[in-house]
Design an enzyme around this catalytic site. Structure first.
Site, mmCIF file in Angstrom:
data_model
loop_
_atom_site.group_PDB
_atom_site.id
_atom_site.type_symbol
_atom_site.label_atom_id
_atom_site.label_comp_id
_atom_site.label_asym_id
_atom_site.label_seq_id
_atom_site.Cartn_x
_atom_site.Cartn_y
_atom_site.Cartn_z
ATOM 1 C CG HIS A 116 31.745 87.581 49.747
ATOM 2 N ND1 HIS A 116 30.888 86.755 50.042
ATOM 3 C CD2 HIS A 116 32.756 87.069 50.906
ATOM 4 C CE1 HIS A 116 31.079 85.993 50.655
ATOM 5 N NE2 HIS A 116 32.276 85.914 50.895
ATOM 6 C CB ILE A 160 36.598 88.857 55.862
ATOM 7 C CG1 ILE A 160 38.590 88.737 55.518
ATOM 8 C CG2 ILE A 160 37.199 89.042 57.136
ATOM 9 C CD1 ILE A 160 39.331 89.502 55.357
ATOM 10 C CD GLU A 161 32.960 82.040 52.339
ATOM 11 O OE1 GLU A 161 32.824 81.001 52.864
ATOM 12 O OE2 GLU A 161 32.617 83.059 52.243
ATOM 13 C CB VAL A 162 37.881 80.294 54.181
ATOM 14 C CG1 VAL A 162 38.939 79.152 54.341
ATOM 15 C CG2 VAL A 162 36.175 79.938 54.417
#
Length: 271
Positions: A116, A160-162
């Protein structure tokens, strides 16, 4: 294109990198898994408890990534045991936001790991809370550093977040990992949303990146109203004697009933 008559492997997914956008959903019930299978979704994130023979019977082609929730396990050995259990139950890889040391340990055992990057909810305090990450050159460079470290540790994929789309796209094109975008644009290898958001079932804050395709919250409200009405009618029928009716009961032949009543009378001494 991946063959849909069998479940994809890690190698199959990595072979799709840069060729097309994969689809990924977070599903938490067998009904959602069944719908994802029938809709042709490529990847699902699932709670480990959802896995098992029934899950695999209804979702034979879904590449399933059970999440090893951060904080539920402590040592690398804890994560290893949980990962092996998840794979044995029908998982294809595991999500893990633990240390690079833990990811290396699982890599050494041949366990496919999805890491993550960017906004990591379990570690959001380090990046300013639940907000976008990578909006400055320094922040973007830190995500790139973490990407290379995760890749070196042996992860095959990373959510891969925001993160700004341009940043995520540049990172994706420079790593061998499968990059799974959650609010990080279409320059990655897969698009990931929660089923609750897609279905409009989430009554809490809806993330900016979510797209709502149905209004399950309104349908749930309607069903709850119907549930209350049905329960109310049942209670009223019991109070008034309208339930049960003769058609709800098991019958007995009159002669057999009379024999039973006589026997009962003789045993209880009722006159």
């Amino acid at each position: 294109m991946m063959k849909k008559h069998k479940r994809a492997t890690v190698a199959d997914l990595l072979a799709e990198k840069g060729k097309r956008q994969l689809t990924m959903l977070r599903v938490t019930s067998l009904e959602e898994a069944d719908a994802a299978e029938k809709a042709g979704i490529d990847i699902v994130s699932v709670p480990p408890s959802l896995l098992g023979p029934v899950f695999r019977e209804i979702a034979p082609t879904l590449f399933a990534i059970p999440g090893l929730e951060y904080g539920d396990h402590v040592s690398a050995e804890d994560y290893l045991r949980a990962a092996f259990a998840a794979l044995k139950a029908g998982g294809d890889a595991v999500y893990c936001a633990a240390s690079l040391q833990t990811i290396r340990r699982m890599r050494d055992e041949g366990i496919p790991v999805c890491g993550h990057l960017g906004l990591i909810p379990s570690k959001a305090t380090w990046t300013g809370g639940f907000r976008a990450v990578g909006k400055t050159a320094a922040s973007a460079a830190e995500i790139w550093r973490q990407t290379k470290a995760l890749e070196e540790a042996g992860a095959f994929a990373a959510e891969i977040e925001v993160v700004p789309g341009d940043v995520a796209a540049a990172i994706s094109s420079n790593t061998s990992m499968l990059m799974i975008s959650m609010g990080a644009g279409s320059g990655c290898d897969a698009q990931y949303l929660f089923a609750d958001d897609v279905l409009g079932a989430n009554r809490d804050h809806t993330p900016r990146h979510a797209k709502i395709y149905r209004d399950f919250a309104a349908e749930h409200d309607r069903l709850q109203r119907e549930r209350i009405a049905a329960f109310t009618e049942f209670a009223e029928d019991v109070r008034t004697g309208a339930y049960p009716e003769k058609r709800h009961l098991v019958g007995i032949d009159d002669a057999e009933l009379e024999i039973f009543l006589q026997r009962l009378k003789s045993e209880t001494g009722d006159s």
